[in-house]
Design a protein around this motif. Structure first.
Motif, PDB file in Angstrom:
ATOM      1  N   SER A   1      38.648  84.778  89.025  1.00 33.94           N
ATOM      2  CA  SER A   1      38.292  85.012  87.380  1.00 33.94           C
ATOM      3  C   SER A   1      39.816  83.929  87.422  1.00 33.94           C
ATOM      4  CB  SER A   1      38.944  85.868  86.902  1.00 33.94           C
ATOM      5  OG  SER A   1      40.209  87.135  87.867  1.00 33.94           O
ATOM      6  N   PRO A   2      39.540  83.305  86.272  1.00 36.61           N
ATOM      7  CA  PRO A   2      41.110  82.077  86.144  1.00 36.61           C
ATOM      8  C   PRO A   2      42.517  82.478  86.107  1.00 36.61           C
ATOM      9  CG  PRO A   2      39.282  82.197  84.228  1.00 36.61           C
ATOM     10  CD  PRO A   2      38.512  82.948  85.796  1.00 36.61           C
ATOM     11  N   ASP A   3      42.902  83.466  85.155  1.00 39.04           N
ATOM     12  CA  ASP A   3      44.236  83.683  84.775  1.00 39.04           C
ATOM     13  C   ASP A   3      44.538  85.635  85.319  1.00 39.04           C
ATOM     14  OD1 ASP A   3      42.838  85.389  83.438  1.00 39.04           O
ATOM     15  OD2 ASP A   3      43.486  84.365  81.709  1.00 39.04           O
ATOM     16  N   GLY A   4      43.821  85.642  86.728  1.00 27.77           N
ATOM     17  CA  GLY A   4      44.271  86.772  87.094  1.00 27.77           C
ATOM     18  C   GLY A   4      43.725  88.419  86.363  1.00 27.77           C
ATOM     19  N   ALA A   5      42.779  88.353  85.303  1.00 26.13           N
ATOM     20  CA  ALA A   5      42.013  88.537  84.702  1.00 26.13           C
ATOM     21  C   ALA A   5      40.979  89.858  85.224  1.00 26.13           C
ATOM     22  CB  ALA A   5      41.633  87.930  83.312  1.00 26.13           C
ATOM     23  N   SER A   6      40.645  91.358  84.608  1.00 30.09           N
ATOM     24  CA  SER A   6      39.230  91.835  85.839  1.00 30.09           C
ATOM     25  C   SER A   6      38.892  91.335  84.296  1.00 30.09           C
ATOM     26  CB  SER A   6      40.050  93.017  85.637  1.00 30.09           C
ATOM     27  OG  SER A   6      41.095  93.201  87.105  1.00 30.09           O
ATOM     28  N   LEU A   7      37.515  90.928  84.280  1.00 30.38           N
ATOM     29  CA  LEU A   7      36.292  90.896  83.607  1.00 30.38           C
ATOM     30  C   LEU A   7      34.858  91.453  84.045  1.00 30.38           C
ATOM     31  CD1 LEU A   7      36.588  86.911  83.230  1.00 30.38           C
ATOM     32  CD2 LEU A   7      37.993  88.632  81.352  1.00 30.38           C
ATOM     33  N   LEU A   8      34.035  91.951  82.850  1.00 33.35           N
ATOM     34  CA  LEU A   8      32.648  92.291  83.378  1.00 33.35           C
ATOM     35  C   LEU A   8      32.315  91.459  82.231  1.00 33.35           C
ATOM     36  CD1 LEU A   8      34.144  95.979  82.674  1.00 33.35           C
ATOM     37  CD2 LEU A   8      32.708  94.552  84.412  1.00 33.35           C
TER      38      LEU A   8
ATOM     39  N   ASN B   1      28.383  90.691  85.083  1.00 30.26           N
ATOM     40  CA  ASN B   1      29.001  90.461  85.955  1.00 30.26           C
ATOM     41  C   ASN B   1      30.892  91.197  86.584  1.00 30.26           C
ATOM     42  OD1 ASN B   1      27.411  87.070  85.476  1.00 30.26           O
ATOM     43  ND2 ASN B   1      27.046  88.213  86.777  1.00 30.26           N
ATOM     44  N   LEU B   2      30.689  91.716  87.593  1.00 32.41           N
ATOM     45  CA  LEU B   2      32.007  91.859  88.274  1.00 32.41           C
ATOM     46  C   LEU B   2      32.946  91.135  88.555  1.00 32.41           C
ATOM     47  CD1 LEU B   2      34.304  94.127  88.618  1.00 32.41           C
ATOM     48  CD2 LEU B   2      33.013  95.377  90.522  1.00 32.41           C
ATOM     49  N   VAL B   3      33.958  90.404  87.669  1.00 34.32           N
ATOM     50  CA  VAL B   3      35.084  89.516  87.800  1.00 34.32           C
ATOM     51  C   VAL B   3      36.595  89.703  88.337  1.00 34.32           C
ATOM     52  CG1 VAL B   3      35.285  86.839  87.958  1.00 34.32           C
ATOM     53  CG2 VAL B   3      33.140  87.895  86.636  1.00 34.32           C
ATOM     54  N   VAL B   4      37.254  89.709  89.359  1.00 34.38           N
ATOM     55  CA  VAL B   4      37.909  89.839  89.400  1.00 34.38           C
ATOM     56  C   VAL B   4      39.075  89.139  90.360  1.00 34.38           C
ATOM     57  CG1 VAL B   4      37.706  92.367  89.549  1.00 34.38           C
ATOM     58  CG2 VAL B   4      37.141  91.298  91.856  1.00 34.38           C
ATOM     59  N   PRO B   5      40.144  89.100  90.067  1.00 36.57           N
ATOM     60  CA  PRO B   5      41.051  88.060  90.659  1.00 36.57           C
ATOM     61  C   PRO B   5      40.253  87.745  92.500  1.00 36.57           C
ATOM     62  CG  PRO B   5      42.279  89.231  90.282  1.00 36.57           C
ATOM     63  CD  PRO B   5      40.359  90.319  89.552  1.00 36.57           C
ATOM     64  N   PRO B   6      40.767  87.075  92.990  1.00 33.81           N
ATOM     65  CA  PRO B   6      41.480  85.177  93.058  1.00 33.81           C
ATOM     66  C   PRO B   6      39.983  84.667  91.766  1.00 33.81           C
ATOM     67  CG  PRO B   6      40.394  85.176  94.762  1.00 33.81           C
ATOM     68  CD  PRO B   6      40.016  86.905  94.358  1.00 33.81           C
TER      69      PRO B   6
ATOM     70  N   GLY C   1      41.671  96.378  81.604  1.00 36.02           N
ATOM     71  CA  GLY C   1      43.309  96.054  81.911  1.00 36.02           C
ATOM     72  C   GLY C   1      43.869  95.962  84.099  1.00 36.02           C
ATOM     73  N   SER C   2      42.344  96.815  84.972  1.00 34.28           N
ATOM     74  CA  SER C   2      42.904  96.149  86.508  1.00 34.28           C
ATOM     75  C   SER C   2      41.495  96.196  86.779  1.00 34.28           C
ATOM     76  CB  SER C   2      43.728  97.257  86.695  1.00 34.28           C
ATOM     77  OG  SER C   2      42.216  98.742  86.507  1.00 34.28           O
ATOM     78  N   HIS C   3      41.342  95.979  87.953  1.00 37.16           N
ATOM     79  CA  HIS C   3      40.881  95.604  89.267  1.00 37.16           C
ATOM     80  C   HIS C   3      39.725  97.269  89.425  1.00 37.16           C
ATOM     81  CE1 HIS C   3      39.464  93.515  93.497  1.00 37.16           C
ATOM     82  NE2 HIS C   3      39.091  94.755  92.752  1.00 37.16           N
ATOM     83  N   ASP C   4      40.311  98.297  89.049  1.00 37.10           N
ATOM     84  CA  ASP C   4      39.888  99.807  89.459  1.00 37.10           C
ATOM     85  C   ASP C   4      39.364  99.591  87.954  1.00 37.10           C
ATOM     86  OD1 ASP C   4      40.641  99.886  91.784  1.00 37.10           O
ATOM     87  OD2 ASP C   4      42.819 101.372  91.543  1.00 37.10           O
ATOM     88  N   GLU C   5      39.490  99.256  87.283  1.00 32.66           N
ATOM     89  CA  GLU C   5      39.252  99.763  85.591  1.00 32.66           C
ATOM     90  C   GLU C   5      38.072  99.352  85.718  1.00 32.66           C
ATOM     91  OE1 GLU C   5      41.515  99.220  82.702  1.00 32.66           O
ATOM     92  OE2 GLU C   5      39.614  99.772  80.779  1.00 32.66           O
TER      93      GLU C   5
END
Lengths: 404, 88
Positions: free
Chosen positions: A359-366, A352-357, A332-336
């Motif tokens: 990530s391609p669609d503004g998502a925060s990803l592991l 990999n920690l992937v956060v905007p910018p 849900g969020s960068h912090d999470e």
């Protein structure tokens, strides 16, 4: 902007990452233990974020090939091929790539990034038109910028949107270049290549596909999503890298147009870079031969993909649409994302920690990358670590909302 | 600027304000000199969405490379007007 202002801007980015305890740049692999394990901060850690899709980096054969090349050809080429000449091993690897794809031309580059930069700047001149998928890798954006061509992003994986934009180009659509990727590296989704090609052909444009993450992974012979889509003989340019499934470093382009070879005279990233070291070339060549003769590697990879994807899905994580060697857990969020990432590291799992910018669609990803080198037990450990990391973070409810 | 051109520019500007209001605007009053990044805080994803909306609305195609010359709402409106003119 002055340099001091630029330093301040970068310092701001660094501090923000530090404050959130989310700086992937601080990760140091103190000791490599295998293709899938390293020591990080003194802890034995499973690597699930290194794009080592076929796990070849410690194969005895690849080490021996690189070692032999190092001893016989030296540690470096000390210059570019246009200035210093080619080593026979460079020419042989190009021949193997062309033969692998059944195409008349192949060029190799010193990195995957430079392959895209070299092809785009070599092919395009100011005023030319290029359509690129909006989720394209930075090397594609940068290649377009450097070329001076007019470039237009189309909606990710959307052939209809591509058609609409090509139509708006009018007469300029004929001879334009369309650029897409095979497997997208962040969300792990694949491009609808047959549909994109159909639109490209409808307008008389050219198609370039970056298979950096899909070489050795998709297609009956491992030639990528292009092969899986059955369009190998119609795509104009395929680029890729040695630094993922081939376990080395470098990049390539193959083409059904023999004139690809002319770019050697007009592609500055090719002309003005030192060529790949003999050890890198030998490792890549060994790996290319190996993936052709060992299709079972792909079977192991896909079995691991199913195990990880299924395990994370069972935890209730929100994943990409379909299983692929890139399994991205959306939070849900960068912090999470940062919290879970740190929990995973503490449990001995690197993703990999992937956060905007980025990530391609503004998502925060592991983002996890699966390897054929992972054992089923390692995959299970990754899944367990995710389960525990998620339940230990305060936002567990937001991450795993039961959408499985 | 002739009256026709001026009218067209105003029409584009109002259209852009309408689109920009849907992005997080940091509670600022949108004006011609509003800086899309420094004042509004648009990121690269916002810019991409905005461009796609502009293209659909005005039936033009905007090269991403022209955006390096665009800082303010006024710059954007001027570029859109230029592209409409080139297209017609």
């Amino acid at each position: 902007m002055s340099i001091s202002k630029r330093f301040a801007e970068l310092e701001h980015i660094r501090s923000a990452l530090n404050e959130a305890d989310a700086d992937p740049g601080r990760i140091v692999m103190e000791r490599m233990l295998s293709a899938t394990e390293a020591e990080i901060a003194g802890r034995r850690t499973i690597l699930a974020g290194t794009n080592n899709y076929l796990g070849l980096t410690f194969e005895p054969g690849i080490l021996e090939a690189a070692h032999q090349a190092l001893c016989e050809q030296g540690s470096g080429t000390t210059g570019s091929r246009m200035a210093n000449g080619s080593f026979a091993s460079h020419v042989a690897l190009e021949r193997s790539f062309a033969e692998f794809y059944g195409m008349p031309a192949a060029m190799i580059f010193s990195t995957g990034y430079q392959a895209n930069l070299g092809i785009l700047t070599g092919l395009l001149r100011p005023g030319d038109k290029v359509m690129i998928d909006a989720h394209s890798h930075a090397s594609i954006y940068d290649g377009c910028r450097l070329s001076g061509a007019d470039f237009f992003p189309f909606r990710h994986n959307d052939p209809e949107d591509l058609r609409k934009r090509l139509r708006r180009l009018g007469d300029d659509a004929r001879g334009a270049l369309v650029v897409t990727e095979g497997l997208y590296s962040m969300l792990g989704d694949i491009a609808p290549l047959a549909e994109l090609l159909a639109v490209t052909e409808e307008f008389g444009a050219y198609l370039m596909v970056d298979e950096a993450h899909s070489l050795g992974v998709y297609g009956e012979q491992g030639r990528g999503v292009t092969e899986a889509a059955g369009i190998l003989d119609r795509v104009d340019f395929i680029t890729g890298t040695f630094s993922k499934s081939l376990g080395s470093m470098g990049g390539y382009c193959v083409s059904r147009h023999e004139q690809l070879n002319l770019l050697r005279y007009g592609s500055r990233p090719y002309i003005f870079t030192a060529s790949s070291s003999p050890a890198n070339i030998a490792a890549a060549h060994w790996a290319l031969d190996h993936i052709r003769s060992h299709p079972e590697l792909r079977e192991t990879l896909w079995s691991n993909v199913a195990r990880l994807y299924g395990g994370l899905k069972e935890l209730g994580c929100t994943l990409g649409a379909e299983p692929s060697p890139v399994v991205a857990v959306r939070v849900g969020s960068h912090d999470e994302a940062a919290r879970i990432w740190n929990e995973l590291l503490a449990a001995g799992v690197y993703v990999n920690l992937v956060v905007p910018p980025a990530s391609p669609d503004g998502a925060s990803l592991l983002r996890c990358s699966v390897s054929a080198g992972h054992s089923p037990e390692q995959i299970d450990t990754i899944v367990t670590a995710f389960g525990e990391a998620i339940s230990r973070t305060a936002f567990a409810g937001a991450c795993c909302s039961g959408q499985a | 600027m002739s009256t026709d051109t001026g009218d067209q520019y105003q029409e584009i500007l109002q259209g852009l304000y309408g689109m920009l209001e849907r992005f997080p605007t940091r509670n600022i009053d949108l004006q011609e000199q509003t800086d899309l990044v420094a004042d509004m805080g648009l990121d690269s994803i916002n810019v991409m969405e905005l461009l796609q909306e502009i293209e659909d609305r005005f039936d033009i195609i905007v090269p991403l490379n022209v955006m390096s010359d665009v800082r303010t709402v006024q710059d954007l409106a001027t570029q859109v007007q230029r592209l409409i003119r080139e297209n017609s």
